[in-house]
Design an enzyme around this catalytic site. Structure first.
Site, PDB file in Angstrom:
ATOM      1  N   ASP A   2       0.875  -1.320   0.052  1.00 47.31           N
ATOM      2  CA  ASP A   2       0.151  -0.072   0.085  1.00 47.31           C
ATOM      3  C   ASP A   2       1.019   1.121   0.015  1.00 47.31           C
ATOM      4  OD1 ASP A   2      -2.374   1.604   0.512  1.00 47.31           O
ATOM      5  OD2 ASP A   2      -1.582   1.817   2.563  1.00 47.31           O
ATOM      6  N   THR A  26       0.138   4.991   0.989  1.00 46.00           N
ATOM      7  CA  THR A  26      -0.166   6.027   1.916  1.00 46.00           C
ATOM      8  C   THR A  26       0.139   5.394   3.449  1.00 46.00           C
ATOM      9  OG1 THR A  26      -1.526   6.992   0.615  1.00 46.00           O
ATOM     10  CG2 THR A  26      -1.517   7.623   2.911  1.00 46.00           C
ATOM     11  N   ASP A  54      -1.508  -0.648   5.982  1.00 49.15           N
ATOM     12  CA  ASP A  54      -1.850  -0.090   7.252  1.00 49.15           C
ATOM     13  C   ASP A  54      -3.217   0.528   7.638  1.00 49.15           C
ATOM     14  OD1 ASP A  54      -1.615   3.601   6.962  1.00 49.15           O
ATOM     15  OD2 ASP A  54      -1.347   2.024   5.335  1.00 49.15           O
TER      16      ASP A  54
END
Length: 621
Positions: A313, A315, A514
């Site tokens: 991922d 960000t 996250d």
């Protein structure tokens, strides 16, 4: 329920430890004849450790004809007791119980990720009717209902904005840290958070069809579809049982000595084989823990050794997850860069928007004085306006300038286009009816992200970028990192679909993320690794491994450790099988009796444990 299961599991582990301590003392008393008892103390180990093995083997064989390593152990136990070799029976039961305990300790406690995800589901909604506004349970919203969402509230269902301007935090769905401006005609999703202005919306997808409910179902289905690795001892159990029984039967048939047959069963007990995997896993987990990894699933490292792609991922994983000012561009001679930026910070100082806060933070970092602003006004979905140093300043998006009748100059349009192609968000600044300049903001990379990606590739794992961000931003970040495979604009189901396709092609995937939106992908991947510090609780609960310190530079070490662990397991297995076959040959010729045979295969178990312990100090070169 999850907490109850966790408590029961912990209670079972404490019971097993107690049984092992008592059994170990009893075996010591038996071999050294320490206690004047009317029975052999080894019977304590037979009863406490052996009976559970017998029951499990019997139940598995009768109910599902499931032949596991426990079956051969049970045969050896019964045969040893029948010929009076109580110590051999107790020692075998003790070693097997020790292996079972180690396996239990590698299994993570029950996870409550889905329950936490359910808590994100909106509880109430504001419905607008002819009689006025009423608050109803979100489950009672119907398609076509007119709803109102106030600042700070969660969008109750999927729908379309009908009136009002606002900015929506969509991190729960896309993972992106910057809010998205919304106006009439724009879609909004359930579970996302309204940040500033109030708006009215028409419900389009309600109940089980809403976005947050679809995500819950994705997490559940992904977890159910993840196959668990079967222990190697159990995988080979059928052949082990056949070989051991055949060797024992033929030896008894040709020699007529049943003690030789029983010795074969004892030495061929797969104790070292059973210990080969859990001891290596425990040592590897200890190594990983010192590097900041919390391994939450016992077989996660086994699966990690198989992955061929690492999906990241963007960000919060490869980036800081916080917008920063990356460029200041002046478009008017009366507004040099420092003056323009200080004025922008003054106008944004009272703003609650993440972009406004980023401007103020960066201004302070540069040591610039922030001028006092007056007549501040928030323009939801557009930007802000204020008087700064005697000048009226507009700071926001292109729609704000258009409403104010401020035309964009060709130079400003070109500068903005260049910034947007690099994945930046642009804040336009205008004063006195003319464009003064613009600010470019972007989420910045972690300092060690590029090196980490390069080392992951060197480890033989292909890095891939999966992000909910738009194409330009994703491509720009990927180019900086040296990642060639990019999937942009991904919703949770898109990430899940990509992982499913990759694994269907025979390329297992490790997912590193996250956010809440990463939870389905973390569940579906061969191994899910969540950022434990900045990551959401739901992402951590969905993952097999949590990176507590958020130091992704340790990821290559973890990949190498997993493969080293598998090498250790294979060495352990090869050694234990070779020792067993050598002991069988000695048992057939009568060199070994059951007690000596039990000690020989016990020595093999100790050798396996020592070899596994070397993983504790392993370091990636």
């Amino acid at each position: 329920m999850a907490r109850l299961e966790s408590l029961l599991a912990w209670g079972g582990i404490k019971r097993d430890v107690l049984f092992l301590v008592l059994s170990g003392l009893a075996l010591a008393a038996s071999i050294f004849d320490l206690l004047p008892l009317p029975f052999d103390p080894a019977w304590v180990a037979i009863v406490l450790c052996g009976i559970p093995i017998l029951l499990e083997a019997f139940i598995g064989l009768v109910t599902a004809f499931d032949i596991k390593a426990d079956l051969l152990v049970s045969i050896a136990l019964v045969a040893s007791v029948c010929i009076g070799e109580d110590f051999a029976a107790g020692e075998v039961a003790f070693i097997m119980q020790l292996g079972a305990l180690l396996e239990e300790l590698t299994v993570a406690r029950a996870r409550a990720g889905i329950e936490k995800l359910v808590k994100l589901t909106p509880r109430t909604a504001r419905r607008i009717t002819a009689a006025g506004e009423e608050i109803i349970p979100a489950q009672q919203v119907r398609v076509g209902d007119l709803l109102r969402v106030l600042p700070g509230e969660t969008v109750p269902v999927d729908g379309v904005v009908r009136a009002g301007q606002t900015a929506i935090d969509q991190a729960v769905m896309t993972g992106e840290s910057l809010p998205v401006d919304k106006g009439p005609g724009d879609p909004v999703s359930s579970g996302t958070v309204n940040q500033f202005g109030s708006f009215d919306m028409t419900a389009e997808k309600v109940g089980e069809d809403s976005s947050i409910q679809r995500m819950i179902r994705l997490v559940q289905s992904a977890d159910a579809g993840k196959a668990k690795i079967v222990g190697l001892a159990d995988r080979w159990a059928t052949w082990i049982v056949v070989i051991a029984l055949s060797a024992a039967a033929l030896t008894w048939l040709f020699t007529g000595e049943i003690i030789r047959a029983v010795t074969i069963l004892v030495v061929f007990c797969p104790c070292a084989l059973v210990l080969a995997t859990p001891t290596a896993i425990m040592a590897a987990i200890g190594n990983a823990t010192r590097r900041g990894f919390l391994v939450r699933e016992g077989d996660a490292l086994e699966r990690l050794a198989l992955v061929g792609r690492a999906a990241f991922d963007k960000t919060g994983t490869l980036t800081q997850g916080v917008p920063r000012v990356t460029r200041i561009i002046s478009c008017h001679p009366q507004w040099p860069e420092d003056k323009l930026f200080a004025a922008a910070a003054g106008a944004e100082e009272r703003s609650e928007h993440p972009l406004g806060k980023a401007v103020v933070r960066y201004c302070k970092e540069r040591g610039l004085a922030i001028p006092e602003a007056t007549d501040f006004r928030m323009r939801p979905g557009r930007g802000v306006e204020a008087w700064v140093n005697g000048a009226h300043l507009l700071a926001g998006n292109a729609a704000l300038l258009e409403e104010a009748g401020v035309p964009l100059t060709p130079a400003a349009e070109q500068a903005a286009r260049t910034c947007q192609e690099e994945g930046c968000t642009v804040i336009y600044l205008a004063s006195g009816g003319a464009v003064a300049g613009l600010l470019a903001l972007a989420d910045t990379l972690r300092a060690d992200a590029a090196e980490t990606v390069a080392r992951v590739r060197q480890a033989g794992v292909e890095p891939v970028l999966l992000t909910g961000d738009h194409e330009n931003a994703a491509r720009h970040i990927a180019a900086q990192l040296g990642i060639t495979q990019v999937q942009a604009g991904c919703l949770p189901e898109d990430k899940l679909d990509w992982i499913s396709r990759s694994q269907a092609e025979g390329v297992p995937v490790c997912m590193v993320g996250d956010g809440v939106n990463d939870a389905p992908a973390l569940k579906k991947a061969m191994v899910g690794i969540a950022m434990g510090g900045v990551g959401s609780d739901i992402a951590v609960d969905a993952a097999d491994i949590a990176l507590v310190s958020d130091d992704i530079s340790q990821l290559p070490h973890l990949l190498g450790l997993a493969r080293r662990m598998m090498t250790t397991i294979k060495v352990n297995l090869t050694f234990s099988m070779a020792l067993n076959f050598a002991a069988i040959a000695l048992a057939i010729t009568g060199v070994l009796n059951p007690v000596v045979g039990a000690l020989v295969h016990n020595a093999g178990s100790v050798a396996v444990i020592v070899n596994s312990a070397l993983l504790l100090a392993w370091r990636r070169k």
